[in-house]
Design an enzyme around this catalytic site. Structure first.
Site, mmCIF file in Angstrom:
data_model
loop_
_atom_site.group_PDB
_atom_site.id
_atom_site.type_symbol
_atom_site.label_atom_id
_atom_site.label_comp_id
_atom_site.label_asym_id
_atom_site.label_seq_id
_atom_site.Cartn_x
_atom_site.Cartn_y
_atom_site.Cartn_z
ATOM 1 N N ASP A 205 0.626 -1.041 -0.151
ATOM 2 C CA ASP A 205 -0.188 -0.207 0.012
ATOM 3 C C ASP A 205 0.843 1.093 -0.251
ATOM 4 O O ASP A 205 1.988 0.918 0.531
ATOM 5 C CB ASP A 205 -0.979 -0.278 0.911
ATOM 6 C CG ASP A 205 0.415 0.161 2.571
ATOM 7 O OD1 ASP A 205 0.757 -1.111 2.628
ATOM 8 O OD2 ASP A 205 -0.368 0.488 3.278
ATOM 9 N N GLU A 206 0.456 2.247 -0.106
ATOM 10 C CA GLU A 206 1.045 3.593 -0.210
ATOM 11 C C GLU A 206 2.182 3.923 -0.763
ATOM 12 O O GLU A 206 3.841 4.469 -0.016
ATOM 13 C CB GLU A 206 0.533 4.133 1.124
ATOM 14 C CG GLU A 206 -0.434 4.699 1.903
ATOM 15 C CD GLU A 206 -1.167 4.698 3.343
ATOM 16 O OE1 GLU A 206 -1.872 5.671 3.033
ATOM 17 O OE2 GLU A 206 0.331 4.081 3.744
ATOM 18 N N VAL A 207 2.810 3.233 -2.581
ATOM 19 C CA VAL A 207 3.985 2.894 -2.642
ATOM 20 C C VAL A 207 4.098 4.520 -3.260
ATOM 21 O O VAL A 207 3.453 4.380 -4.418
ATOM 22 C CB VAL A 207 3.916 2.005 -3.490
ATOM 23 C CG1 VAL A 207 5.367 2.109 -3.801
ATOM 24 C CG2 VAL A 207 3.398 0.271 -2.821
#
Length: 522
Positions: free
Chosen positions: A315-317
């Site tokens: 996530d949230e890369v």
């Protein structure tokens, strides 16, 4: 526009709920409950008897569970009464049909509990396919027991009882985060105890993140350099103890390795994992050493974390470091990849590494949103951003876990228990085949604003509200949270009596008591 938040005393809510009053204080509510009106009393030598030829309890799981049962029904009181001429419960007979006590996803957790009144002597009867179903039965039985301060004995009211029960979903999870703040082992064990009381069965351990790497990894010991301090660490033996402690209570431990983002702490021991010293995450996609380390970690995980799933994050890369770091930019050019393709490459390669170590992968929903048709068909997609995702995931033929942040994130202190209770994982999913792909749900205790000082009151009782949604058959779930407030208030007080610092129901998460008064009125 922000939503209006209203505060009510629990006394007011209980007054409103009288029209919905329930006589049975069981949480979560079993599938089927029948009872009478007779009181029974524990004999002084109330004991456990294992019946049948299937299960021998060679590992002592059932005996340990029974010992814990006696501890919680006594509630630390001195039980020294002597009731004569009353209907006495002589003991508990348990029949477990399967000899296999290996805990794994999808194991049969059903049970049948019978407490008769027409036998002499009277024995409670507990039947289950597996020892873990029997443990759930013991939890339900414990909630039928009361310490009488006048007679000083344990009583069971409203007998005879016949309770038939099984879970609605096979995956009923709670996430803890030990990277944002370190959680001492006794605190983690308290969480596990309360999960067992609530019939949650997966502890999702978000062990490491950007801020710290507290877990020992024997294959790459310098990763431990990313811990906050020398004392805020877990040895690999500590992790094995948490797994053992949880398994003996019917709870699997899901380990998470969140990659390629959320991994800055890795580079304090191995700086080459950073794209550069000034741009430190996500992990360097161009460096083969990155994937060697991931494989080493998962190899060490496989020796300790025996659950069939591992959580690989994703996530949230933010890939800007890959774009601005010269040697990664050159690698992308040679591979004919852009940043989005490199993100996909990283996730898919990590999934294959996990598979090589015997795991099936769980990934946060961004991986599905960005390239869902490329994910391994075994992938479990973990929803968190909002509603509607589960529908799309199961339509694509993938399994899903629901944790939508607007309802099931415990760090959102403005989300009341009512919202936790009413959050439905199968919203707008009507096809039975697709419904089965939603394997369950999970409440998430992210650690930015919690540590050992406020962990329990932030989790409970809101996590218990979600636990009934995940355990109780849909037809038995309340359509209005006011229908269950008395039962949940009773369960919250029961948690307090068992040493779990569950917060009052009135107000929002982590609320202080409203005023002087009974626990049941807070």
């Amino acid at each position: 526009m922000g939503r209006e938040i209203k505060f009510y005393s629990l006394g007011f809510l209980l007054a409103v709920s009288t029209v919905f009053a329930e006589a049975i204080n069981l949480w979560p509510m079993p599938k089927s409950v029948n009872h009478g009106s007779t009181s029974l009393y524990f004999s002084k030598d109330f004991g456990l008897s294992i019946k049948g030829s299937g299960y021998k309890d060679d590992n002592g799981i059932l005996k340990d569970g029974f010992s814990r049962f006696l501890d919680v029904v006594d509630m630390a009181h001195v039980v020294d009464g002597n009731v004569t001429g009353r209907a006495m419960l002589a003991g508990l007979n348990v029949t477990v049909f399967s000899s296999n006590d290996k805990l794994q996803y999808g194991i049969d957790e059903s049970y049948k509990l019978s407490i008769p009144t027409n036998a002499n002597p009277i024995y409670a009867q507990l039947e289950a396919q597996t020892v873990y179903g029997a443990l759930h039965g013991l939890q339900t039985f414990s909630q039928l027991c009361n310490f009488n301060f006048i007679t000083r004995v344990i009583e069971v009211h409203l007998a005879p009882w016949i309770i038939v029960d099984k879970p609605r979903f096979p995956y009923r999870g709670l996430l803890i985060d030990t990277a944002r703040h370190y959680l001492p082992l006794p605190n983690i064990k308290n969480v596990i105890d309360a999960m067992a009381y609530s019939k949650l069965n997966v502890l999702h351990w978000h062990i490491v993140d950007t801020q710290s790497f507290p877990l020992e990894i024997p294959s790459y010991p310098k990763l431990w350099n990313g811990a906050y301090s020398l004392s805020e660490r877990y040895t690999i033996a500590d992790a094995a103890e948490i797994v053992r402690y949880a398994e003996r209570r019917g709870i699997n431990v899901l380990a998470e390795l969140d990659v390629p983002g959320h991994a800055q702490s890795w580079g304090f021991g191995y700086p080459s994992l950073w794209p550069s010293t000034v741009c430190q995450q996500p992990l360097d996609v161009s460096n083969e050493f990155t994937f060697q380390v991931i494989s080493g970690i998962l190899s060490d995980f496989s020796k300790v974390f025996k659950f069939k799933f591992v959580h690989l994050g994703g996530d949230e890369v933010n890939t800007s470091c890959w774009r601005t770091t010269p040697h990664i930019r050159e690698w992308l050019k040679k591979q004919r990849m852009n940043e989005s393709q490199a993100y996909q490459y990283f996730i898919l390669r990590t999934q294959k590494i996990a598979e090589s170590h015997g795991y099936e992968a769980i990934n946060w929903e961004e991986t599905f949103n960005d390239f869902g048709n490329k994910l391994s068909p075994q992938t479990v997609v973990h929803n968190w951003l909002g509603g509607g995702v589960a529908q799309k995931v199961v339509a694509a033929g993938l399994k899903c876990i629901v944790s939508n942040q607007d309802k099931w994130y415990l760090d959102h202190l403005d989300t009341p228990w009512q919202d936790f209770y009413m959050n439905e994982p199968l919203t707008n999913i009507t096809d039975p085949k697709r419904q089965r792909l939603v394997i369950g749900g999970e409440v998430c205790m992210w650690g930015e604003s919690i540590d050992a000082s406020d962990l329990e009151q932030t989790i409970w009782p809101r996590a218990a509200a979600a636990a009934e949604r995940l355990w109780t058959t849909y037809q038995k779930l309340a359509k209005d949270p006011r229908q269950v407030i008395e039962r949940l208030a009773h369960f919250r007080c029961l948690l307090n009596e068992r040493g779990i610092a569950a917060a009052p129901l009135a107000g929002l998460g982590r609320t202080a008591p409203y005023e002087p008064g009974s626990c049941l009125k807070q």
